[in-house]
Write an enzyme that holds these catalytic residues in place. Structure first.
Site, PDB file in Angstrom:
ATOM      1  N   ASP A   1       0.885  -1.242  -0.116  1.00 24.41           N
ATOM      2  CA  ASP A   1      -0.009   0.148  -0.070  1.00 24.41           C
ATOM      3  C   ASP A   1       1.030   1.208  -0.041  1.00 24.41           C
ATOM      4  O   ASP A   1       1.933   1.158  -0.327  1.00 24.41           O
ATOM      5  CB  ASP A   1      -1.030  -0.069   1.571  1.00 24.41           C
ATOM      6  CG  ASP A   1      -2.157   0.708   1.078  1.00 24.41           C
ATOM      7  OD1 ASP A   1      -2.259   1.872   0.693  1.00 24.41           O
ATOM      8  OD2 ASP A   1      -3.215  -0.064   1.141  1.00 24.41           O
TER       9      ASP A   1
ATOM     10  N   ASP B   1      -1.604   3.726  17.922  1.00 20.92           N
ATOM     11  CA  ASP B   1      -2.298   2.250  17.663  1.00 20.92           C
ATOM     12  C   ASP B   1      -1.504   1.337  16.660  1.00 20.92           C
ATOM     13  O   ASP B   1      -1.840   0.382  16.431  1.00 20.92           O
ATOM     14  CB  ASP B   1      -3.762   2.544  17.045  1.00 20.92           C
ATOM     15  CG  ASP B   1      -4.559   2.609  18.146  1.00 20.92           C
ATOM     16  OD1 ASP B   1      -4.362   2.243  19.186  1.00 20.92           O
ATOM     17  OD2 ASP B   1      -5.766   2.951  17.680  1.00 20.92           O
TER      18      ASP B   1
ATOM     19  N   HIS C   1      -3.827   6.798   3.166  1.00 13.70           N
ATOM     20  CA  HIS C   1      -4.602   5.518   2.760  1.00 13.70           C
ATOM     21  C   HIS C   1      -3.695   3.995   3.563  1.00 13.70           C
ATOM     22  O   HIS C   1      -4.753   3.451   4.042  1.00 13.70           O
ATOM     23  CB  HIS C   1      -4.350   5.244   1.249  1.00 13.70           C
ATOM     24  CG  HIS C   1      -5.124   4.166   0.738  1.00 13.70           C
ATOM     25  ND1 HIS C   1      -4.705   3.018   0.611  1.00 13.70           N
ATOM     26  CD2 HIS C   1      -6.604   4.092   0.227  1.00 13.70           C
ATOM     27  CE1 HIS C   1      -5.296   2.120  -0.070  1.00 13.70           C
ATOM     28  NE2 HIS C   1      -6.540   2.823  -0.224  1.00 13.70           N
TER      29      HIS C   1
ATOM     30  N   ASN D   1      -4.841  -1.484  22.741  1.00 14.28           N
ATOM     31  CA  ASN D   1      -4.049  -0.723  23.795  1.00 14.28           C
ATOM     32  C   ASN D   1      -4.885   0.337  24.570  1.00 14.28           C
ATOM     33  O   ASN D   1      -4.105   1.190  25.308  1.00 14.28           O
ATOM     34  CB  ASN D   1      -2.783  -0.114  23.230  1.00 14.28           C
ATOM     35  CG  ASN D   1      -2.995   0.682  21.986  1.00 14.28           C
ATOM     36  OD1 ASN D   1      -4.330   1.178  22.011  1.00 14.28           O
ATOM     37  ND2 ASN D   1      -2.110   1.267  21.371  1.00 14.28           N
TER      38      ASN D   1
ATOM     39  N   ILE E   1      -8.701   2.471  18.236  1.00 14.66           N
ATOM     40  CA  ILE E   1      -9.777   1.602  17.810  1.00 14.66           C
ATOM     41  C   ILE E   1      -9.174   0.355  18.186  1.00 14.66           C
ATOM     42  O   ILE E   1      -7.891   0.225  18.564  1.00 14.66           O
ATOM     43  CB  ILE E   1      -9.694   1.926  16.202  1.00 14.66           C
ATOM     44  CG1 ILE E   1      -8.382   1.646  15.378  1.00 14.66           C
ATOM     45  CG2 ILE E   1     -10.455   3.165  15.886  1.00 14.66           C
ATOM     46  CD1 ILE E   1      -8.351   1.698  13.896  1.00 14.66           C
TER      47      ILE E   1
ATOM     48  N   VAL F   1      -6.670 -14.646  -7.069  1.00 10.47           N
ATOM     49  CA  VAL F   1      -6.873 -13.531  -6.185  1.00 10.47           C
ATOM     50  C   VAL F   1      -8.111 -13.742  -5.581  1.00 10.47           C
ATOM     51  O   VAL F   1      -9.095 -14.020  -6.414  1.00 10.47           O
ATOM     52  CB  VAL F   1      -6.462 -12.274  -6.857  1.00 10.47           C
ATOM     53  CG1 VAL F   1      -6.881 -11.135  -5.795  1.00 10.47           C
ATOM     54  CG2 VAL F   1      -4.996 -12.216  -7.059  1.00 10.47           C
TER      55      VAL F   1
ATOM     56  N   SER G   1     -10.945  -0.411  -0.723  1.00  9.66           N
ATOM     57  CA  SER G   1      -9.854  -0.516  -0.128  1.00  9.66           C
ATOM     58  C   SER G   1      -9.975  -1.062   1.441  1.00  9.66           C
ATOM     59  O   SER G   1      -8.923  -1.327   2.022  1.00  9.66           O
ATOM     60  CB  SER G   1      -8.924   0.713  -0.430  1.00  9.66           C
ATOM     61  OG  SER G   1      -8.596   0.822  -1.518  1.00  9.66           O
TER      62      SER G   1
END
Length: 482
Positions: free
Chosen positions: A68, A77, A97, A110, A114, A205, A252
């Site tokens: 990516d 995070d 992204h 943690n 999120i 894929v 994505s």
């Protein structure tokens, strides 16, 4: 050649200081999630990952390659996520992204922001974009990243990118990865067309389409027969750069949800091939009138075959155990073994599906709780299963003695222990540690004695037996009658 465009749509940045909710604690099957923003991650519940966390949050020997743009390594995070960072194109500078897709996959539990869907697997982050917030890369750069990821041991590769044109070089890299057992997941595209983009349209894929919180296909999601699974891709909360949080739409976002779920599947059974993974997906309930299924992590885990399984009663009442069975998945390169433990002490190993005895180190094992651990390995990955059983040893501690001949006694003990032989005056004639069984002791069998057995098993009582010498009748004089 035509560039490969990032498949993303709308992004709304939220500073960490704005709209911070009170921590929401969700408990599912014993696992507590206390991330402050978990209540805004509707997709966690929608795809059943909150329930799946009670089974696994990922194994550290499973590697996911995220190809990516650059994920923000310093986001709270992501800061302690086990990862390797690679840049295939230009400097590795934090990008929205890549940070967002990384958060969906890897966000640490943690109590900061999120909850990532597979927080405990290892990650390799690859930057394949030209610069910060660039929308484009090229297929050769992605192919190089795929090859590198495979060489570095990736089990799964996430490609939240795609384009209109086919490229043989990238296709070859993907086919090689698949042949080596790597699972490749790609987003289907954001053009709202009945046509998936490349490389999601390759049969090697797993193509992922997007739905919303009401389980409807997103209007931007490309959909055709190549799409076998869909996941949430609308209004998805994840990470942004500089400790921010981002709502984004796009296939994505859906792709890493599938990748994370399959990483949990591989954590349970790392020996599953890409074909077996695809067969697992194909068995999931399909949306009525369609060719695709909707991602449900918990159902995937429940349908995942364990590589090793132990079948046995929970209570054993015999010293000769016959009904323990070990099942191992049918892969030719897998080896398995059994080990019996009492607490943390390793008692013995034995072959599966054969009778074995509760005898070890010269004695029958005492009653108590034991644990059988089964292990399976292909030389690279090891997986374990265990069962706890209660064993009841009905054999009582005993010792017996009898004369063999004029100068030898035969002693029989049922348990291991210290054997002491005393004469009639209490003097020790013999003393030694003996395993359970029969053994000779030299002595005068015309005289009485006492035999004491003190078991090494402290839960057993000391037992005593005596030997009484046989009475010898005096010969009577012979009287002849005349």
């Amino acid at each position: 050649m035509k560039k490969i465009a990032l498949l993303t749509a709308v992004a709304l940045l939220l500073p960490t200081t704005v709209g911070a909710a009170k921590p929401v604690i969700l408990e599912k099957h014993g696992y507590v999630v206390s991330e402050p923003r978990i209540s805004s991650q509707y997709y966690v519940h929608q795809i059943g990952t909150d329930l799946a966390w009670s089974k696994t949050r990922g194994a550290s020997d499973i590697v996911v390659a995220l190809i990516d743009s650059s994920a923000d390594r310093n986001h709270m995070d992501l800061k302690n996520v086990p990862r390797v960072v690679n840049s295939m194109k230009g400097p590795y500078s934090a990008d929205i992204h890549g940070t967002h897709t990384a958060g969906i996959l890897a966000g640490k539990h943690n109590q900061f922001g999120i909850a990532g869907l597979a927080p405990n697997v290892r990650y390799h982050f690859y930057n394949v974009f030209y610069g910060k917030n660039s929308k484009y890369t090229d297929s050769w750069t992605v192919a190089k990243a795929v090859d590198t990821a495979v060489a570095k041991g990736a089990n799964l590769i996430n490609l939240s990118l795609g384009g209109d044109d086919y490229d043989s070089r990238l296709a070859t890299s993907i086919k090689r990865a698949r042949a080596k057992g790597v699972i490749i997941v790609a987003s289907s595209g954001n053009d709202g067309q009945r046509k998936t983009t490349f490389p999601a349209n390759m049969k090697e894929v797993i193509a992922v389409g997007a739905i919303d919180s009401r389980h409807r296909i997103a209007d931007f999601s490309n959909m055709d027969a190549n799409v076998k699974i869909v996941a949430p891709g609308v209004n998805v909360l994840s990470l942004g750069v500089n400790n921010r949080f981002v709502y984004m739409d796009g296939t994505s976002m859906a792709a890493p949800m599938v990748t994370a779920s399959l990483a949990l599947v591989k954590s349970i059974n790392p020996y599953l091939t890409p074909g077996e993974i695809e067969a697992l997906i194909a068995k999931m309930p399909r949306v009525s009138g369609t060719t695709h299924t909707e991602l449900n992590t918990m159902k995937l885990l429940e349908a995942t075959s364990r590589p090793i399984h132990i079948s046995t009663p929970s209570v054993w009442k015999s010293r000769y155990v016959k009904d323990v069975k070990l099942s191992v998945m049918n892969h030719s390169n897998l080896k398995s073994s059994f080990t019996l433990y009492q607490g943390s002490k390793k008692i013995k190993t034995f072959s599966p599906n054969r009778t074995f005895t509760m005898y070890s180190s010269g004695d029958w094992l005492p009653s108590g709780q034991y644990r059988i651990v089964g292990q399976v390995t292909d030389g690279k990955y090891k997986r374990y299963t265990s069962r706890t059983i209660d064993y009841i040893n009905t054999l009582k501690t005993s010792v017996s003695v009898e004369a063999t001949d004029e100068k030898t006694f035969t002693l029989r003990t049922s348990r291991k222990g210290m054997v002491t032989v005393l004469d009639l005056d209490g003097n020790v004639l013999y003393e030694a540690l003996h395993i359970a069984g029969t053994f000779p002791v030299r002595g005068d069998t015309t005289r009485g004695l006492t035999v004491i057995l003190k078991p090494t098993d402290v839960r057993e009582k000391v037992v005593t037996t005596t030997y009484d010498a046989p009475e010898i009748e005096e010969e009577q004089p012979v009287v002849e009658t005349l």
